[in-house]
Design a protein around this motif. Structure first.
Motif, PDB file in Angstrom:
ATOM      1  N   ALA A  82      39.396  45.700  37.672  1.00 47.32           N
ATOM      2  CA  ALA A  82      39.661  44.847  39.146  1.00 47.32           C
ATOM      3  C   ALA A  82      39.331  45.694  40.329  1.00 47.32           C
ATOM      4  O   ALA A  82      38.913  45.053  41.301  1.00 47.32           O
ATOM      5  N   GLU A  83      39.897  46.928  40.398  1.00 45.52           N
ATOM      6  CA  GLU A  83      39.747  47.659  41.531  1.00 45.52           C
ATOM      7  C   GLU A  83      38.179  47.850  41.950  1.00 45.52           C
ATOM      8  O   GLU A  83      37.770  47.939  42.868  1.00 45.52           O
ATOM      9  N   MET A  84      37.423  48.207  40.887  1.00 39.47           N
ATOM     10  CA  MET A  84      35.919  48.375  41.165  1.00 39.47           C
ATOM     11  C   MET A  84      35.489  47.129  41.755  1.00 39.47           C
ATOM     12  O   MET A  84      34.757  47.031  42.711  1.00 39.47           O
ATOM     13  N   LEU A  85      35.936  45.607  41.414  1.00 42.27           N
ATOM     14  CA  LEU A  85      35.352  44.618  41.657  1.00 42.27           C
ATOM     15  C   LEU A  85      36.048  44.433  43.194  1.00 42.27           C
ATOM     16  O   LEU A  85      35.270  43.900  43.933  1.00 42.27           O
ATOM     17  N   GLN A  86      37.211  44.845  43.353  1.00 41.75           N
ATOM     18  CA  GLN A  86      37.485  44.808  44.946  1.00 41.75           C
ATOM     19  C   GLN A  86      36.599  45.272  45.762  1.00 41.75           C
ATOM     20  O   GLN A  86      36.481  45.104  46.986  1.00 41.75           O
ATOM     21  N   SER A  87      36.369  46.579  45.260  1.00 41.73           N
ATOM     22  CA  SER A  87      35.702  47.543  46.016  1.00 41.73           C
ATOM     23  C   SER A  87      34.325  47.251  46.613  1.00 41.73           C
ATOM     24  O   SER A  87      33.718  47.614  47.594  1.00 41.73           O
ATOM     25  N   ILE A  88      33.721  46.181  45.986  1.00 38.12           N
ATOM     26  CA  ILE A  88      32.367  45.736  46.203  1.00 38.12           C
ATOM     27  C   ILE A  88      32.674  44.369  46.820  1.00 38.12           C
ATOM     28  O   ILE A  88      31.668  43.565  47.055  1.00 38.12           O
ATOM     29  N   GLY A  89      33.755  43.646  47.141  1.00 33.93           N
ATOM     30  CA  GLY A  89      33.939  42.432  47.875  1.00 33.93           C
ATOM     31  C   GLY A  89      33.998  41.297  47.064  1.00 33.93           C
ATOM     32  O   GLY A  89      33.666  40.324  47.451  1.00 33.93           O
ATOM     33  N   VAL A  90      34.208  41.293  45.686  1.00 37.01           N
ATOM     34  CA  VAL A  90      34.301  40.104  44.793  1.00 37.01           C
ATOM     35  C   VAL A  90      35.595  39.417  45.304  1.00 37.01           C
ATOM     36  O   VAL A  90      36.666  39.932  45.430  1.00 37.01           O
ATOM     37  N   ASP A  91      35.378  38.123  45.395  1.00 33.47           N
ATOM     38  CA  ASP A  91      36.540  37.093  45.648  1.00 33.47           C
ATOM     39  C   ASP A  91      37.306  36.691  44.499  1.00 33.47           C
ATOM     40  O   ASP A  91      38.580  36.447  44.773  1.00 33.47           O
ATOM     41  N   LYS A 113      47.719  40.556  31.820  1.00 32.35           N
ATOM     42  CA  LYS A 113      47.517  42.077  32.322  1.00 32.35           C
ATOM     43  C   LYS A 113      46.467  41.730  33.110  1.00 32.35           C
ATOM     44  O   LYS A 113      46.354  42.301  34.423  1.00 32.35           O
ATOM     45  N   LYS A 114      45.302  41.074  32.760  1.00 34.09           N
ATOM     46  CA  LYS A 114      44.324  40.963  33.838  1.00 34.09           C
ATOM     47  C   LYS A 114      44.663  40.039  34.960  1.00 34.09           C
ATOM     48  O   LYS A 114      44.000  40.538  36.239  1.00 34.09           O
ATOM     49  N   ILE A 115      45.540  39.031  34.769  1.00 30.49           N
ATOM     50  CA  ILE A 115      45.932  38.370  35.849  1.00 30.49           C
ATOM     51  C   ILE A 115      46.511  39.097  37.007  1.00 30.49           C
ATOM     52  O   ILE A 115      46.339  39.079  38.237  1.00 30.49           O
ATOM     53  N   ASP A 116      47.371  40.079  36.514  1.00 32.48           N
ATOM     54  CA  ASP A 116      48.237  40.880  37.290  1.00 32.48           C
ATOM     55  C   ASP A 116      47.356  41.948  37.979  1.00 32.48           C
ATOM     56  O   ASP A 116      47.569  42.092  39.496  1.00 32.48           O
ATOM     57  N   LEU A 117      46.563  42.581  37.421  1.00 37.71           N
ATOM     58  CA  LEU A 117      45.468  43.392  38.056  1.00 37.71           C
ATOM     59  C   LEU A 117      44.638  42.758  39.235  1.00 37.71           C
ATOM     60  O   LEU A 117      44.479  43.315  40.244  1.00 37.71           O
ATOM     61  N   ALA A 118      44.085  41.600  38.851  1.00 33.68           N
ATOM     62  CA  ALA A 118      43.294  40.769  39.728  1.00 33.68           C
ATOM     63  C   ALA A 118      44.188  40.722  41.147  1.00 33.68           C
ATOM     64  O   ALA A 118      43.483  40.738  42.225  1.00 33.68           O
ATOM     65  N   LEU A 119      45.257  39.898  40.895  1.00 34.09           N
ATOM     66  CA  LEU A 119      45.987  39.682  42.230  1.00 34.09           C
ATOM     67  C   LEU A 119      46.319  41.023  42.819  1.00 34.09           C
ATOM     68  O   LEU A 119      46.446  40.902  43.984  1.00 34.09           O
ATOM     69  N   ALA A 120      46.749  41.963  42.278  1.00 34.30           N
ATOM     70  CA  ALA A 120      47.188  43.367  42.904  1.00 34.30           C
ATOM     71  C   ALA A 120      45.960  43.912  43.477  1.00 34.30           C
ATOM     72  O   ALA A 120      46.254  44.563  44.600  1.00 34.30           O
ATOM     73  N   ASN A 121      44.728  43.379  43.165  1.00 33.36           N
ATOM     74  CA  ASN A 121      43.561  43.928  43.985  1.00 33.36           C
ATOM     75  C   ASN A 121      43.223  42.654  45.081  1.00 33.36           C
ATOM     76  O   ASN A 121      41.803  42.751  45.472  1.00 33.36           O
ATOM     77  N   GLY A 122      43.825  41.690  45.248  1.00 32.51           N
ATOM     78  CA  GLY A 122      43.309  40.748  46.283  1.00 32.51           C
ATOM     79  C   GLY A 122      42.450  39.756  45.753  1.00 32.51           C
ATOM     80  O   GLY A 122      41.634  39.307  46.411  1.00 32.51           O
ATOM     81  N   ILE A 123      42.051  39.840  44.312  1.00 30.61           N
ATOM     82  CA  ILE A 123      41.213  38.785  43.821  1.00 30.61           C
ATOM     83  C   ILE A 123      41.700  37.603  43.110  1.00 30.61           C
ATOM     84  O   ILE A 123      42.755  37.807  42.360  1.00 30.61           O
ATOM     85  N   LYS A 124      41.188  36.364  43.267  1.00 32.68           N
ATOM     86  CA  LYS A 124      41.679  35.358  42.804  1.00 32.68           C
ATOM     87  C   LYS A 124      41.245  34.884  41.224  1.00 32.68           C
ATOM     88  O   LYS A 124      40.117  35.101  41.031  1.00 32.68           O
ATOM     89  N   PRO A 125      42.038  35.057  40.474  1.00 33.71           N
ATOM     90  CA  PRO A 125      41.733  34.580  39.084  1.00 33.71           C
ATOM     91  C   PRO A 125      41.418  33.241  38.700  1.00 33.71           C
ATOM     92  O   PRO A 125      42.176  32.265  39.496  1.00 33.71           O
ATOM     93  N   ILE A 126      40.438  33.014  38.190  1.00 37.32           N
ATOM     94  CA  ILE A 126      40.018  31.495  37.405  1.00 37.32           C
ATOM     95  C   ILE A 126      40.666  31.673  36.033  1.00 37.32           C
ATOM     96  O   ILE A 126      39.675  32.117  35.332  1.00 37.32           O
ATOM     97  N   PHE A 127      41.761  31.272  35.872  1.00 39.02           N
ATOM     98  CA  PHE A 127      42.184  31.256  34.489  1.00 39.02           C
ATOM     99  C   PHE A 127      42.022  30.101  33.738  1.00 39.02           C
ATOM    100  O   PHE A 127      41.979  29.022  33.957  1.00 39.02           O
ATOM    101  N   CYS A 128      41.058  30.389  32.703  1.00 42.05           N
ATOM    102  CA  CYS A 128      40.655  29.386  31.644  1.00 42.05           C
ATOM    103  C   CYS A 128      41.622  28.979  30.453  1.00 42.05           C
ATOM    104  O   CYS A 128      42.310  30.047  29.823  1.00 42.05           O
ATOM    105  N   CYS A 129      41.757  27.725  30.144  1.00 42.79           N
ATOM    106  CA  CYS A 129      42.561  27.340  29.184  1.00 42.79           C
ATOM    107  C   CYS A 129      41.949  26.357  28.479  1.00 42.79           C
ATOM    108  O   CYS A 129      40.940  25.389  29.098  1.00 42.79           O
TER     109      CYS A 129
END
Length: 252
Positions: A82-91, A113-129
């Motif tokens: 998630a940190e890598m994604l944040q570093s290139i401007g992923v929303d 865990k993925k949800i937490d890491l995305a949110l910690a890096n300012g990325i909005k998760p699209i959570f599928c169910c």
């Protein structure tokens, strides 16, 4: 007022040149977005930076990754953090897509865990169910989806949940020849919203965006999106054709 979103999931399709042409064709269509409406494009990992460059001057169009890993960093060859994604401007980042659950055995605990890491890096998760065919046939889809929500999202607080988008995928209606009706989509979306209300409160439930991820296309998008609890779509195959995708966006 909750956001209305149409998200394009390219999955493992297109070359870089084809993807660039697709984005340019979507932009050239001159889509008019009202306040609160957003378009999200999720290309494969190698194209993220290029797509970010192409959409940077177009308000209302955002970049998503199709996945991230469940650890912050380390010796995980082939994974993307998630940190890598944040570093290139992923929303946004798609978390828990049915294909990831089925083909890569991702668990609800890993997705949390993925949800937490995305949110910690300012990325909005699209959570599928969503439920597979055998669950729908047994008419236990509500309990199945409720468990997915509980095990991946219920550790959050209401403030964090504001940055999460939910996408409902009726797996039984994707590539099977079966079709989910607009009423079936609405019923499950309403159920999901009721579960969010029960756990996080009415305000959180009214504010969360819930997308439909069941093979939406130009012919059924307007009917689907007119349902009171359907706030847009997570689009697969139709997102690979500019005319189809823009027609779906215009069905808001």
């Amino acid at each position: 007022m909750r956001k209305k979103i149409v998200a394009a999931n390219w999955k493992m399709n297109l070359t870089l040149a084809q993807g660039e042409q697709l984005v340019n064709d979507i932009i050239a269509a001159g889509i008019k977005l009202s306040e609160g409406q957003e378009v999200v494009i999720a290309p494969p990992f190698p194209y993220l930076i290029k797509v970010k460059q192409l959409i940077r001057n177009y308000p209302g169009i955002y970049l998503a990754a199709q996945n991230c890993y469940s650890e912050k960093s380390g010796a995980y060859t082939g994974e993307v953090s998630a940190e890598m994604l944040q570093s290139i401007g992923v929303d946004f980042v798609i978390i828990g897509h049915s294909e990831r659950r089925e083909y890569f055995s991702e668990t609800n605990a890993q997705l949390a865990k993925k949800i937490d890491l995305a949110l910690a890096n300012g990325i909005k998760p699209i959570f599928c169910c969503g439920e597979p065919l055998e669950v729908r046939k047994a008419e236990t889809q509500n309990a199945y989806v409720a468990q997915q929500l509980q095990e991946s999202l219920y550790h959050l607080d209401a403030a964090a949940l504001k940055n999460v988008v939910i996408a409902y995928e009726p797996i039984w209606a994707i590539g099977t020849g079966l079709t989910a009706s607009a009423q079936q989509a609405q019923d499950m979306h309403a159920f999901i919203r009721s579960q969010i209300a029960e756990k996080f409160g009415r305000e959180a439930a009214l504010g969360i965006t819930i997308l439909y991820g069941g093979s939406a296309k130009p012919s059924n998008a307007k009917e689907l999106f007119s349902s009171p609890d359907v706030d847009g779509g997570l689009i697969g195959g139709a997102s690979l054709v500019a005319a189809d995708f823009t027609a779906i966006v215009q069905s808001f």
